[in-house]
Design a protein around this motif. Structure first.
Motif, PDB file in Angstrom:
ATOM      1  N   ASP A  65      36.766  65.575 -72.811  1.00 54.50           N
ATOM      2  CA  ASP A  65      36.987  64.301 -72.117  1.00 54.50           C
ATOM      3  C   ASP A  65      38.352  64.257 -71.424  1.00 54.50           C
ATOM      4  O   ASP A  65      38.921  63.191 -71.204  1.00 54.50           O
ATOM      5  CB  ASP A  65      36.837  63.128 -73.081  1.00 54.50           C
ATOM      6  CG  ASP A  65      37.827  63.179 -74.239  1.00 54.50           C
ATOM      7  OD1 ASP A  65      38.527  64.202 -74.387  1.00 54.50           O
ATOM      8  OD2 ASP A  65      37.897  62.186 -74.983  1.00 54.50           O
ATOM      9  N   ASP A  66      38.875  65.426 -71.041  1.00 55.48           N
ATOM     10  CA  ASP A  66      40.149  65.466 -70.318  1.00 55.48           C
ATOM     11  C   ASP A  66      40.064  64.662 -69.037  1.00 55.48           C
ATOM     12  O   ASP A  66      39.028  64.613 -68.380  1.00 55.48           O
ATOM     13  CB  ASP A  66      40.514  66.912 -69.949  1.00 55.48           C
ATOM     14  CG  ASP A  66      41.271  67.612 -71.056  1.00 55.48           C
ATOM     15  OD1 ASP A  66      41.906  66.917 -71.862  1.00 55.48           O
ATOM     16  OD2 ASP A  66      41.223  68.845 -71.104  1.00 55.48           O
ATOM     17  N   THR A  67      41.179  64.053 -68.689  1.00 54.26           N
ATOM     18  CA  THR A  67      41.280  63.310 -67.432  1.00 54.26           C
ATOM     19  C   THR A  67      42.367  63.946 -66.578  1.00 54.26           C
ATOM     20  O   THR A  67      43.146  64.770 -67.053  1.00 54.26           O
ATOM     21  CB  THR A  67      41.659  61.843 -67.700  1.00 54.26           C
ATOM     22  OG1 THR A  67      42.968  61.798 -68.284  1.00 54.26           O
ATOM     23  CG2 THR A  67      40.653  61.168 -68.625  1.00 54.26           C
ATOM     24  N   ASN A  68      42.423  63.556 -65.317  1.00 54.92           N
ATOM     25  CA  ASN A  68      43.484  64.053 -64.447  1.00 54.92           C
ATOM     26  C   ASN A  68      44.850  63.676 -64.996  1.00 54.92           C
ATOM     27  O   ASN A  68      45.794  64.452 -64.908  1.00 54.92           O
ATOM     28  CB  ASN A  68      43.320  63.509 -63.029  1.00 54.92           C
ATOM     29  CG  ASN A  68      42.235  64.238 -62.263  1.00 54.92           C
ATOM     30  OD1 ASN A  68      41.961  65.409 -62.523  1.00 54.92           O
ATOM     31  ND2 ASN A  68      41.628  63.556 -61.321  1.00 54.92           N
ATOM     32  N   VAL A  69      44.963  62.502 -65.587  1.00 54.02           N
ATOM     33  CA  VAL A  69      46.235  62.052 -66.151  1.00 54.02           C
ATOM     34  C   VAL A  69      46.658  62.967 -67.298  1.00 54.02           C
ATOM     35  O   VAL A  69      47.833  63.350 -67.392  1.00 54.02           O
ATOM     36  CB  VAL A  69      46.152  60.580 -66.608  1.00 54.02           C
ATOM     37  CG1 VAL A  69      47.396  60.158 -67.359  1.00 54.02           C
ATOM     38  CG2 VAL A  69      45.922  59.674 -65.407  1.00 54.02           C
ATOM     39  N   LEU A  74      50.322  67.308 -69.031  1.00 54.40           N
ATOM     40  CA  LEU A  74      50.490  68.661 -69.559  1.00 54.40           C
ATOM     41  C   LEU A  74      51.278  69.531 -68.574  1.00 54.40           C
ATOM     42  O   LEU A  74      52.163  70.288 -68.972  1.00 54.40           O
ATOM     43  CB  LEU A  74      49.120  69.287 -69.844  1.00 54.40           C
ATOM     44  CG  LEU A  74      49.139  70.605 -70.588  1.00 54.40           C
ATOM     45  CD1 LEU A  74      49.526  70.390 -72.045  1.00 54.40           C
ATOM     46  CD2 LEU A  74      47.771  71.270 -70.506  1.00 54.40           C
ATOM     47  N   CYS A  75      50.980  69.413 -67.301  1.00 56.23           N
ATOM     48  CA  CYS A  75      51.689  70.188 -66.284  1.00 56.23           C
ATOM     49  C   CYS A  75      53.161  69.807 -66.221  1.00 56.23           C
ATOM     50  O   CYS A  75      54.033  70.676 -66.087  1.00 56.23           O
ATOM     51  CB  CYS A  75      51.039  69.995 -64.915  1.00 56.23           C
ATOM     52  SG  CYS A  75      49.411  70.764 -64.779  1.00 56.23           S
ATOM     53  N   HIS A  76      53.455  68.511 -66.321  1.00 58.13           N
ATOM     54  CA  HIS A  76      54.851  68.067 -66.333  1.00 58.13           C
ATOM     55  C   HIS A  76      55.579  68.620 -67.554  1.00 58.13           C
ATOM     56  O   HIS A  76      56.729  69.052 -67.458  1.00 58.13           O
ATOM     57  CB  HIS A  76      54.937  66.539 -66.291  1.00 58.13           C
ATOM     58  CG  HIS A  76      54.739  65.969 -64.926  1.00 58.13           C
ATOM     59  ND1 HIS A  76      55.756  65.876 -64.003  1.00 58.13           N
ATOM     60  CD2 HIS A  76      53.642  65.490 -64.313  1.00 58.13           C
ATOM     61  CE1 HIS A  76      55.290  65.356 -62.886  1.00 58.13           C
ATOM     62  NE2 HIS A  76      54.005  65.112 -63.047  1.00 58.13           N
ATOM     63  N   LYS A  77      54.923  68.624 -68.696  1.00 57.86           N
ATOM     64  CA  LYS A  77      55.528  69.163 -69.916  1.00 57.86           C
ATOM     65  C   LYS A  77      55.761  70.674 -69.787  1.00 57.86           C
ATOM     66  O   LYS A  77      56.793  71.190 -70.214  1.00 57.86           O
ATOM     67  CB  LYS A  77      54.635  68.857 -71.130  1.00 57.86           C
ATOM     68  CG  LYS A  77      55.232  69.275 -72.448  1.00 57.86           C
ATOM     69  CD  LYS A  77      56.498  68.499 -72.739  1.00 57.86           C
ATOM     70  CE  LYS A  77      57.033  68.848 -74.108  1.00 57.86           C
ATOM     71  NZ  LYS A  77      58.304  68.204 -74.375  1.00 57.86           N
ATOM     72  N   ALA A  78      54.825  71.373 -69.175  1.00 53.95           N
ATOM     73  CA  ALA A  78      54.974  72.816 -68.986  1.00 53.95           C
ATOM     74  C   ALA A  78      56.127  73.139 -68.047  1.00 53.95           C
ATOM     75  O   ALA A  78      56.854  74.107 -68.250  1.00 53.95           O
ATOM     76  CB  ALA A  78      53.673  73.417 -68.455  1.00 53.95           C
ATOM     77  N   ALA A  79      56.299  72.322 -67.021  1.00 50.76           N
ATOM     78  CA  ALA A  79      57.369  72.554 -66.047  1.00 50.76           C
ATOM     79  C   ALA A  79      58.738  72.183 -66.603  1.00 50.76           C
ATOM     80  O   ALA A  79      59.753  72.733 -66.180  1.00 50.76           O
ATOM     81  CB  ALA A  79      57.087  71.766 -64.779  1.00 50.76           C
ATOM     82  N   THR A  98      60.447  77.351 -68.136  1.00 49.18           N
ATOM     83  CA  THR A  98      59.136  76.698 -68.114  1.00 49.18           C
ATOM     84  C   THR A  98      58.263  77.365 -69.165  1.00 49.18           C
ATOM     85  O   THR A  98      58.579  78.451 -69.647  1.00 49.18           O
ATOM     86  CB  THR A  98      58.442  76.847 -66.739  1.00 49.18           C
ATOM     87  OG1 THR A  98      58.202  78.236 -66.496  1.00 49.18           O
ATOM     88  CG2 THR A  98      59.281  76.256 -65.615  1.00 49.18           C
ATOM     89  N   CYS A  99      57.162  76.728 -69.482  1.00 52.55           N
ATOM     90  CA  CYS A  99      56.191  77.354 -70.379  1.00 52.55           C
ATOM     91  C   CYS A  99      55.495  78.489 -69.635  1.00 52.55           C
ATOM     92  O   CYS A  99      55.512  78.543 -68.407  1.00 52.55           O
ATOM     93  CB  CYS A  99      55.166  76.333 -70.856  1.00 52.55           C
ATOM     94  SG  CYS A  99      55.861  75.153 -72.021  1.00 52.55           S
ATOM     95  N   GLY A 100      54.864  79.358 -70.391  1.00 49.06           N
ATOM     96  CA  GLY A 100      54.217  80.525 -69.798  1.00 49.06           C
ATOM     97  C   GLY A 100      52.992  80.203 -68.969  1.00 49.06           C
ATOM     98  O   GLY A 100      52.758  80.827 -67.937  1.00 49.06           O
ATOM     99  N   ALA A 101      52.213  79.214 -69.404  1.00 46.85           N
ATOM    100  CA  ALA A 101      50.967  78.906 -68.700  1.00 46.85           C
ATOM    101  C   ALA A 101      50.467  77.524 -69.082  1.00 46.85           C
ATOM    102  O   ALA A 101      50.866  76.965 -70.097  1.00 46.85           O
ATOM    103  CB  ALA A 101      49.899  79.947 -69.041  1.00 46.85           C
ATOM    104  N   VAL A 102      49.590  77.015 -68.227  1.00 48.87           N
ATOM    105  CA  VAL A 102      48.853  75.785 -68.513  1.00 48.87           C
ATOM    106  C   VAL A 102      47.387  76.184 -68.543  1.00 48.87           C
ATOM    107  O   VAL A 102      46.882  76.776 -67.591  1.00 48.87           O
ATOM    108  CB  VAL A 102      49.086  74.718 -67.424  1.00 48.87           C
ATOM    109  CG1 VAL A 102      48.211  73.506 -67.655  1.00 48.87           C
ATOM    110  CG2 VAL A 102      50.555  74.311 -67.376  1.00 48.87           C
ATOM    111  N   CYS A 103      46.721  75.898 -69.641  1.00 49.96           N
ATOM    112  CA  CYS A 103      45.319  76.283 -69.797  1.00 49.96           C
ATOM    113  C   CYS A 103      44.446  75.040 -69.793  1.00 49.96           C
ATOM    114  O   CYS A 103      44.625  74.144 -70.614  1.00 49.96           O
ATOM    115  CB  CYS A 103      45.126  77.047 -71.106  1.00 49.96           C
ATOM    116  SG  CYS A 103      46.157  78.510 -71.232  1.00 49.96           S
ATOM    117  N   VAL A 104      43.509  74.996 -68.850  1.00 44.97           N
ATOM    118  CA  VAL A 104      42.587  73.872 -68.726  1.00 44.97           C
ATOM    119  C   VAL A 104      41.199  74.413 -68.408  1.00 44.97           C
ATOM    120  O   VAL A 104      41.047  75.572 -68.015  1.00 44.97           O
ATOM    121  CB  VAL A 104      43.035  72.888 -67.612  1.00 44.97           C
ATOM    122  CG1 VAL A 104      44.368  72.237 -67.943  1.00 44.97           C
ATOM    123  CG2 VAL A 104      43.104  73.569 -66.263  1.00 44.97           C
TER     124      VAL A 104
END
Length: 121
Positions: A65-69, A74-79, A98-104
């Motif tokens: 149930d992931d949303t764009n938000v 998650l992307c902001h936290k990774a950056a 930065t973190c190594g990757a964002v997995c979605v």
């Protein structure tokens, strides 16, 4: 169906190589027993190792149930995985940690890319 890139054709699994591995179990056990007695990394080197560890972390959200938000957060936290005040206190505010990757899930990849590009990551 995912087609493998021509620049990475892969290789057949060769279990004979895996099956030929031999382990000196007594030596492994002796080494394992010494791990708890080793000195830890101290002072500025500890911070350096911790910062390096952050760059190896993959942030993942694989909720159905992931949303764009959720993905944007998650992307902001990774950056920006470490608070700015902490990075500044270490003199590392311009290090680009930065973190190594964002997995979605595949359905969220376009949104993740758009967010990362927007924030300049």
């Amino acid at each position: 169906v995912i087609k493998m890139a021509s620049r990475n054709p892969g290789a057949d699994l060769d279990l004979s190589w895996v099956n030929s591995v031999r382990i000196n179990l007594p030596a492994v056990k002796r080494r394992a027993e010494t791990l708890g007695t080793k000195r830890t990394v101290k002072k500025q080197w500890q911070a350096a190792w911790l910062l390096r560890a952050v760059t190896c972390i993959d942030l993942t959200t694989l909720s159905g149930d992931d949303t764009n938000v959720n993905v944007q957060r998650l992307c902001h936290k990774a950056a920006h995985p470490i608070r700015d005040d902490i990075m500044k206190a270490m003199g590392m505010e311009d290090a680009g940690i930065t973190c190594g990757a964002v997995c979605v899930y595949p359905a969220r990849v376009a949104g993740a890319i758009q967010t990362l590009q927007k924030i300049g990551a």
